[in-house]
Design an enzyme around this catalytic site. Structure first.
Site, PDB file in Angstrom:
ATOM      1  N   PRO A   1     -12.205  -2.329   2.806  1.00  0.00           N
ATOM      2  CA  PRO A   1     -10.888  -2.231   3.464  1.00  0.00           C
ATOM      3  C   PRO A   1     -10.987  -2.429   4.985  1.00  0.00           C
ATOM      4  O   PRO A   1      -9.976  -2.659   5.639  1.00  0.00           O
ATOM      5  CB  PRO A   1     -10.412  -0.816   3.135  1.00  0.00           C
ATOM      6  CG  PRO A   1     -11.309  -0.306   2.064  1.00  0.00           C
ATOM      7  CD  PRO A   1     -12.586  -1.076   2.137  1.00  0.00           C
TER       8      PRO A   1
ATOM      9  N   ARG B   1     -11.259 -21.697  -8.125  1.00  0.00           N
ATOM     10  CA  ARG B   1     -10.220 -22.660  -8.514  1.00  0.00           C
ATOM     11  C   ARG B   1      -9.992 -23.741  -7.450  1.00  0.00           C
ATOM     12  O   ARG B   1      -9.377 -24.765  -7.745  1.00  0.00           O
ATOM     13  CB  ARG B   1      -8.916 -21.971  -8.915  1.00  0.00           C
ATOM     14  CG  ARG B   1      -8.157 -21.308  -7.823  1.00  0.00           C
ATOM     15  CD  ARG B   1      -6.936 -20.596  -8.378  1.00  0.00           C
ATOM     16  NE  ARG B   1      -5.860 -21.510  -8.776  1.00  0.00           N
ATOM     17  CZ  ARG B   1      -5.095 -22.171  -7.929  1.00  0.00           C
ATOM     18  NH1 ARG B   1      -5.273 -22.072  -6.631  1.00  0.00           N
ATOM     19  NH2 ARG B   1      -4.132 -22.964  -8.360  1.00  0.00           N
TER      20      ARG B   1
ATOM     21  N   GLU C   1     -18.486   6.072  -0.713  1.00  0.00           N
ATOM     22  CA  GLU C   1     -17.729   6.093   0.550  1.00  0.00           C
ATOM     23  C   GLU C   1     -17.920   4.800   1.341  1.00  0.00           C
ATOM     24  O   GLU C   1     -17.109   4.474   2.211  1.00  0.00           O
ATOM     25  CB  GLU C   1     -18.136   7.289   1.411  1.00  0.00           C
ATOM     26  CG  GLU C   1     -17.689   8.642   0.884  1.00  0.00           C
ATOM     27  CD  GLU C   1     -16.196   8.716   0.560  1.00  0.00           C
ATOM     28  OE1 GLU C   1     -15.389   8.566   1.494  1.00  0.00           O
ATOM     29  OE2 GLU C   1     -15.857   8.914  -0.615  1.00  0.00           O
TER      30      GLU C   1
HETATM   31  N1  4HQ Z   1     -12.759  -0.854  -1.559  1.00  0.00           N
HETATM   32  N2  4HQ Z   1     -10.431  -4.751  -0.247  1.00  0.00           N
HETATM   33  C1  4HQ Z   1     -14.011   1.249  -1.300  1.00  0.00           C
HETATM   34  C2  4HQ Z   1     -11.518  -1.448  -1.309  1.00  0.00           C
HETATM   35  C3  4HQ Z   1     -11.367  -2.874  -0.915  1.00  0.00           C
HETATM   36  C4  4HQ Z   1     -10.153  -3.482  -0.525  1.00  0.00           C
HETATM   37  C5  4HQ Z   1     -14.021  -1.576  -1.631  1.00  0.00           C
HETATM   38  C6  4HQ Z   1     -12.807   0.563  -1.850  1.00  0.00           C
HETATM   39  C7  4HQ Z   1     -15.225  -0.823  -1.131  1.00  0.00           C
HETATM   40  C8  4HQ Z   1     -16.429   1.263  -1.115  1.00  0.00           C
HETATM   41  N3  4HQ Z   1     -12.296  -3.812  -0.840  1.00  0.00           N
HETATM   42  N4  4HQ Z   1     -15.246   0.551  -1.574  1.00  0.00           N
HETATM   43  N5  4HQ Z   1      -8.953  -2.934  -0.417  1.00  0.00           N
HETATM   44  O1  4HQ Z   1     -10.523  -0.759  -1.388  1.00  0.00           O
HETATM   45  O2  4HQ Z   1     -11.737  -4.948  -0.447  1.00  0.00           O
END
Ligand code: 4HQ
Length: 254
Positions: A89, A154, A116
């Site tokens: 994120p 794609r 985490e």
């Molecule tokens: N995560 N876009 C927490 C995501 C996420 C997102 C991936 C959650 C990594 C450790 N990854 N883990 N939104 O929410 O890419």
């Protein structure tokens, strides 16, 4: 194109790559996507991939050693990666532009985080692109990695056929798509728009162009700055703008 995915849930990732367009691209040999179990790159009896965070706090952190060993092993097999993507994120938002760039980037490694997060030394020493699929928190990077792989694969030449062509895609054109209908011409009292039944190709294209602009205007006005419009699309946009001006005048009462 060559892609390696590193995950602690290889069965989950493999399952999604075994259906549909991506599966077809894999079996035809246009793309070579391999799913790697991070635990195969551990050296301890318990195959540990996580540990407690330095400084304390809740949750666990992905250990650096298995990820470094995995990337080193993949690089030795496949050649030095052109990009190492981490789903997080904290990353830049994944868009069509990034998908198009990655579709020309090979070999590619995609790391799925869990817990985490991952030890920052992996991010600073190995990762070239931190990508987010949106502002919400998931339980892991597997679904985001699958989203990225699906969108990227794609766009690889030869994966999507002429019928499903990529040229008309919403985010290639910079407009939302027009509505689609199929038979029957009337369903539960709901008709298909007359124009689409007319067989007049020119009129049908005009109707679709207007619908694309009208929908984009209503749902995604941010997309209209920078969209390359056809003459019919531009005419529709001008009409919508003129209508808005007239409404503003009425409200102001002058
Ligand atoms: N995560 N876009 C927490 C995501 C996420 C997102 C991936 C959650 C990594 C450790 N990854 N883990 N939104 O929410 O890419």
């Amino acid at each position: 194109m060559v892609v390696d995915v590193i995950t602690i849930f290889p069965a989950m990732v493999e399952a999604a790559l075994t259906e549909g367009v991506v599966a077809r691209a894999r079996s035809s040999g246009v793309v070579d996507v391999r799913v790697r179990d991070l635990r195969d790159f551990t050296t301890d009896r318990h195959r540990s991939v996580d540990d407690v965070p330095y400084g304390g706090g809740p949750g666990m952190v992905m250990k650096p050693e298995p990820l470094f060993r995995a990337v080193d092993a993949i690089a030795a097999e496949r050649g030095q990666p052109a990009a190492v993507v981490l789903m997080t994120p904290q990353g830049r938002r994944f868009t069509h532009e990034t998908a198009a760039r990655l579709s020309r980037t090979s070999p590619l490694i995609v790391i799925c985080g869990r817990y985490e997060g991952i030890d920052e030394r992996v991010t600073s020493a190995l990762v070239t692109d931190e990508l987010s699929i949106g502002d919400y928190v998931l339980t892991g990077g597997e679904l985001p990695a699958l989203v990225v792989i699906d969108a990227v694969v794609r766009l690889v030449p030869g994966v999507v056929g002429d019928a499903e062509s990529v040229e008309g895609d919403s985010f290639v054109r910079g407009l939302l798509d027009h509505p689609h209908y199929t038979r029957p011409a009337e369903f539960r009292g709901l008709p298909v728009p007359e124009t689409l039944l007319s067989g007049h190709h020119g009129e049908i294209e005009k109707w679709r162009a207007r619908e694309r602009v009208r929908r984009t205007w209503e749902r995604r006005p941010d997309m209209l700055t920078g969209a390359a419009l056809t003459a019919e699309e531009q005419r529709t946009l001008n009409e919508l703008k003129l209508n808005e001006l007239k409404l503003d005048e009425l409200k102001d009462g002058d």
